[in-house]
Design a protein around this motif. Structure first.
Motif, PDB file in Angstrom:
ATOM      1  N   GLY A 173       0.597  -1.157  -0.053  1.00 44.18           N
ATOM      2  CA  GLY A 173       0.208  -0.003   0.116  1.00 44.18           C
ATOM      3  C   GLY A 173       0.972   1.306   0.110  1.00 44.18           C
ATOM      4  N   PHE A 174       0.017   2.377   0.388  1.00 50.71           N
ATOM      5  CA  PHE A 174       0.720   3.648   0.257  1.00 50.71           C
ATOM      6  C   PHE A 174       0.161   4.679   1.058  1.00 50.71           C
ATOM      7  CE2 PHE A 174      -1.489   2.945  -3.645  1.00 50.71           C
ATOM      8  CZ  PHE A 174      -2.656   4.027  -3.508  1.00 50.71           C
ATOM      9  N   GLY A 175       0.743   5.595   1.747  1.00 49.21           N
ATOM     10  CA  GLY A 175       0.210   6.439   2.583  1.00 49.21           C
ATOM     11  C   GLY A 175       0.759   5.925   4.039  1.00 49.21           C
ATOM     12  N   ARG A 176       0.618   6.857   4.863  1.00 52.43           N
ATOM     13  CA  ARG A 176       1.063   6.496   6.158  1.00 52.43           C
ATOM     14  C   ARG A 176      -0.095   6.715   7.368  1.00 52.43           C
ATOM     15  NH1 ARG A 176       3.730   3.980   3.655  1.00 52.43           N
ATOM     16  NH2 ARG A 176       6.074   3.701   3.615  1.00 52.43           N
ATOM     17  N   GLU A 177       0.044   5.868   8.194  1.00 54.85           N
ATOM     18  CA  GLU A 177      -0.980   6.453   9.449  1.00 54.85           C
ATOM     19  C   GLU A 177      -0.285   6.447  10.383  1.00 54.85           C
ATOM     20  OE1 GLU A 177      -3.972   2.920   9.130  1.00 54.85           O
ATOM     21  OE2 GLU A 177      -5.175   4.509   8.580  1.00 54.85           O
ATOM     22  N   LEU A 192      -2.514  12.326  10.678  1.00 51.88           N
ATOM     23  CA  LEU A 192      -3.329  13.668  10.755  1.00 51.88           C
ATOM     24  C   LEU A 192      -3.316  14.054   9.213  1.00 51.88           C
ATOM     25  CD1 LEU A 192      -5.184  15.558  12.442  1.00 51.88           C
ATOM     26  CD2 LEU A 192      -3.159  16.855  13.024  1.00 51.88           C
ATOM     27  N   GLU A 193      -2.042  14.387   8.675  1.00 53.47           N
ATOM     28  CA  GLU A 193      -2.066  14.984   7.214  1.00 53.47           C
ATOM     29  C   GLU A 193      -2.814  14.232   6.449  1.00 53.47           C
ATOM     30  OE1 GLU A 193      -0.437  17.775   6.807  1.00 53.47           O
ATOM     31  OE2 GLU A 193       0.457  17.949   8.483  1.00 53.47           O
ATOM     32  N   ASN A 194      -3.113  12.803   6.553  1.00 57.27           N
ATOM     33  CA  ASN A 194      -3.932  12.217   5.582  1.00 57.27           C
ATOM     34  C   ASN A 194      -5.503  12.814   5.567  1.00 57.27           C
ATOM     35  OD1 ASN A 194      -2.689   9.857   4.830  1.00 57.27           O
ATOM     36  ND2 ASN A 194      -2.948   8.787   6.573  1.00 57.27           N
ATOM     37  N   TYR A 195      -5.840  13.397   6.617  1.00 59.22           N
ATOM     38  CA  TYR A 195      -7.303  14.120   6.511  1.00 59.22           C
ATOM     39  C   TYR A 195      -7.260  15.309   6.565  1.00 59.22           C
ATOM     40  CZ  TYR A 195      -7.929   9.276   8.004  1.00 59.22           C
ATOM     41  OH  TYR A 195      -8.044   8.058   7.900  1.00 59.22           O
ATOM     42  N   LEU A 196      -6.233  16.200   6.114  1.00 55.45           N
ATOM     43  CA  LEU A 196      -5.990  17.440   5.988  1.00 55.45           C
ATOM     44  C   LEU A 196      -5.571  17.832   4.499  1.00 55.45           C
ATOM     45  CD1 LEU A 196      -3.913  18.466   9.226  1.00 55.45           C
ATOM     46  CD2 LEU A 196      -6.313  19.269   8.826  1.00 55.45           C
ATOM     47  N   SER A 197      -6.138  19.073   4.034  1.00 58.57           N
ATOM     48  CA  SER A 197      -6.099  19.365   2.645  1.00 58.57           C
ATOM     49  C   SER A 197      -5.146  20.882   2.850  1.00 58.57           C
ATOM     50  CB  SER A 197      -7.202  19.827   2.151  1.00 58.57           C
ATOM     51  OG  SER A 197      -7.421  20.446   0.917  1.00 58.57           O
ATOM     52  N   VAL A 198      -4.224  20.935   2.139  1.00 57.30           N
ATOM     53  CA  VAL A 198      -3.369  22.380   2.154  1.00 57.30           C
ATOM     54  C   VAL A 198      -3.907  23.365   1.339  1.00 57.30           C
ATOM     55  CG1 VAL A 198      -1.085  23.073   1.966  1.00 57.30           C
ATOM     56  CG2 VAL A 198      -1.401  20.747   3.049  1.00 57.30           C
ATOM     57  N   LYS A 199      -4.276  24.514   1.803  1.00 54.78           N
ATOM     58  CA  LYS A 199      -4.577  25.615   0.950  1.00 54.78           C
ATOM     59  C   LYS A 199      -3.510  26.751   1.151  1.00 54.78           C
ATOM     60  CE  LYS A 199      -9.023  27.044   0.826  1.00 54.78           C
ATOM     61  NZ  LYS A 199     -10.395  27.463   1.670  1.00 54.78           N
ATOM     62  N   GLN A 200      -3.131  27.106  -0.292  1.00 49.60           N
ATOM     63  CA  GLN A 200      -2.252  28.274  -0.301  1.00 49.60           C
ATOM     64  C   GLN A 200      -3.087  29.639  -0.312  1.00 49.60           C
ATOM     65  OE1 GLN A 200      -0.287  30.521  -3.816  1.00 49.60           O
ATOM     66  NE2 GLN A 200      -0.399  28.421  -4.127  1.00 49.60           N
ATOM     67  N   VAL A 201      -2.678  30.418   0.583  1.00 54.54           N
ATOM     68  CA  VAL A 201      -3.482  31.845   0.547  1.00 54.54           C
ATOM     69  C   VAL A 201      -2.245  32.786  -0.055  1.00 54.54           C
ATOM     70  CG1 VAL A 201      -4.750  33.504   1.457  1.00 54.54           C
ATOM     71  CG2 VAL A 201      -5.150  31.109   2.098  1.00 54.54           C
TER      72      VAL A 201
END
Ligand code: NAD
Length: 505
Positions: free
Chosen positions: A468-472, A478-487
């Protein structure tokens, strides 16, 4: 043994309410140590999944997100802490339910409950820090602009989990998803769903806002498939077998949704000639037989340096034969039954095939004589295993250890890496330089040095290749469930000046 125990009779947990499945169906819960039906679980389907996704979506946007998704992260941390404390309060009962449902020794189930509570507390801490990590400036190359980053919840997340650590695997996903501000639909495995439904009861008890956590039990190819295909899902996190992982990834690809996959493994333990034999034998046993061998990261391929192989194997077999196989609720049990009849037959099938292919059975390989009922398999050790054999290549997911010898460090690394999987590996040696060298050469996501299986909430967990891929876990979880928004803001007082104003033409 043979004790009749009734489980709590729960419905589906959707939008903060207990609701029967749309079809009214339920499936039996069988205690794997007695083969008796001890309760039932609701059989959710597509209509229930749809109701749960709608509830999660409404909860995400409710009151402009002020109640949950955009609330100060300290608000969510408070709920996570309350869940952790309820789990601690109900620890013995939850552990007992886990053992009755999936057959793991009670000492392990209690350990799992500590980990469940610890995981909720850990993500409560990370949630609290989240607000402080908002609006972090990014160094950019023009001083007429300012750029900063916001971390926002991904949205409505679908979480599909396996049966070997039912409540813990659910927690590894639910806790960080809630910490991030997501709303959740959890679909646990039909092979062990009891404690996941108790998570609903805990959410209710602590007053978690309605719709934030929805739990739909049901079959993978029905409820699970409906969840992966639902267009309102923003992300899917899956733990299970590689074959199911492929199906899940194909399904979410239709809506182009992100997915993280924690899949199976066939991990190696490499034992060099400079180890303390007794200490290492115990880790080899723990790596293969803990959780009745039903663990994705089991070090089920044992590579022994040829100069110590004979001594090591003789001690390993002698010790393995003394493992206490018993009703998993009994004190000191170290190996219980596998989860159900299908898994029992699957494990026995692997054992038969290994014998047929020429591996030498050193111990185990059958039902223990003193346990005529229940899905028990003796801890099993095979020697003379060759890399082409099925038992060396495929994940058995039962208490079966395969042993092979090697001559050089390079050969050991090559054999360890010769797998379609890449979840974990263990290196056993008194030579620190060698440990470091070998750990760097292994194509896996987790390496244990002079141990096998320890898992810490703070450290990343996940694999490579078909694991698989991604890390828990840890901050990665936590990053798995966060979206990064650039402002990005234009901060200069001067006009931009790319198009000359019409008056100057
Ligand atoms: P599985 O793949 O059979 O099922 C996992 C989940 O997927 C269950 O909830 C099931 O109902 C669901 N499912 C099945 N078919 C589906 C479909 N078509 N669409 C959507 N969902 C579907 O796996 P399992 O037998 O429950 O668990 C054992 C596997 O999990 C092993 O391979 C093990 O290695 C792996 N595992 C991996 C990790 C890890 O962290 N990498 C941890 C635990 C278990």
């Amino acid at each position: 043994m043979g004790e009749t125990v009734e489980l709590p009779k729960r419905d589906l947990y959707i939008d903060g309410k207990w609701v029967p499945p749309y079809t009214g169906g339920r499936y039996p819960v069988v205690n794997p140590s007695t083969e008796q039906v001890i309760g039932s679980v609701p059989e959710g389907g597509a209509a229930d999944i749809n109701a749960a996704v709608t509830a999660a979506s409404d909860a995400f946007f409710w009151n402009g997100g002020k109640e949950w998704s955009c609330a100060p992260s300290a608000v969510r941390a408070k709920f996570l802490r309350a869940i952790a404390s309820k789990v601690r309060e109900r620890k013995s009962e939850l552990a007992r339910l886990e053992t009755l449902d999936c057959g793991k020794p009670i000492d392990e189930a209690e350990w799992d409950m500590d980990d469940v509570a610890g995981c909720f507390e850990y993500y409560a801490n990370l949630a609290e820090e989240l607000d402080k990590r908002q609006h972090v400036d990014v160094a950019i190359s023009m001083d007429t602009f300012r750029s900063y980053v916001r971390k926002e919840p991904v949205g409505v997340v679908a979480l599909i989990t396996p049966w070997n650590y039912p409540m813990l695997m659910a927690t590894w996903k639910v806790a960080p998803a809630l910490a991030a501000g997501c709303t959740v639909i959890l679909k646990p495995s039909e092979n062990a769903s009891v404690t996941s439904l108790e998570l609903g009861a805990i959410a209710e008890a602590v007053g978690l806002p309605h719709g934030v956590l929805n739990i739909v039990t049901g079959r993978g190819d029905v409820a699970g498939a409906a969840l992966t295909e639902h267009p309102k899902i923003d992300k899917l996190a899956f733990t299970g077998g590689a074959h199911t992982g492929q199906k899940v990834m194909r399904a979410v690809a239709k809506e182009l949704r992100p997915v993280t996959l924690e899949l199976g493994g066939k991990s190696a333990m490499i034992v060099f000639d400079d180890v303390d034999i007794d200490k290492t034998v115990e880790w080899a046993m723990f790596g293969a037989f803990w959780t009745n061998g039903q663990i994705c990261s089991a070090t089920s391929r044992l590579l022994l340096h040829e100069s110590i192989a004979e001594r090591f194997i003789s001690r390993l077999v002698e010790w393995t034969k003394t493992i206490k196989i018993a009703d998993p609720l009994s004190q000191g049990c170290r190996l219980g039954p596998v989860v159900n009849e299908a898994q029992y037959k699957k494990v026995m099938g692997y054992i038969d095939k290994a014998k047929e292919e020429g591996a030498t059975l050193l111990c185990g390989g059958k039902r223990p004589a003193h346990l005529p009922q229940g899905y028990y398999v003796e801890p099993t050790v095979f020697a003379d295993v060759e890399p082409h054999m099925q038992i060396w290549q495929e994940e058995v997911f039962g208490p079966v250890l395969s042993v092979k010898t090697f001559g050089t460090e390079d050969e050991a690394i090559r054999l360890a890496n010769d797998s379609i999987y890449g979840l974990a590996a263990a290196v056993m040696s008194g030579d620190h330089d060698r440990c470091r060298r070998v750990s760097e050469a292994l194509q896996v996501g987790i390496v244990w040095l002079n141990c096998s299986q320890p898992c810490f909430t703070e450290a990343p967990w996940g694999g490579r290749k078909r694991s698989g891929f991604g890390r828990e876990l840890g901050e990665w979880g936590l990053e798995n469930y966060l979206s990064v928004k650039q402002v990005t803001e234009y901060t200069s007082k001067e006009p931009w000046g790319w198009y000359p104003p019409p008056s100057k033409l």
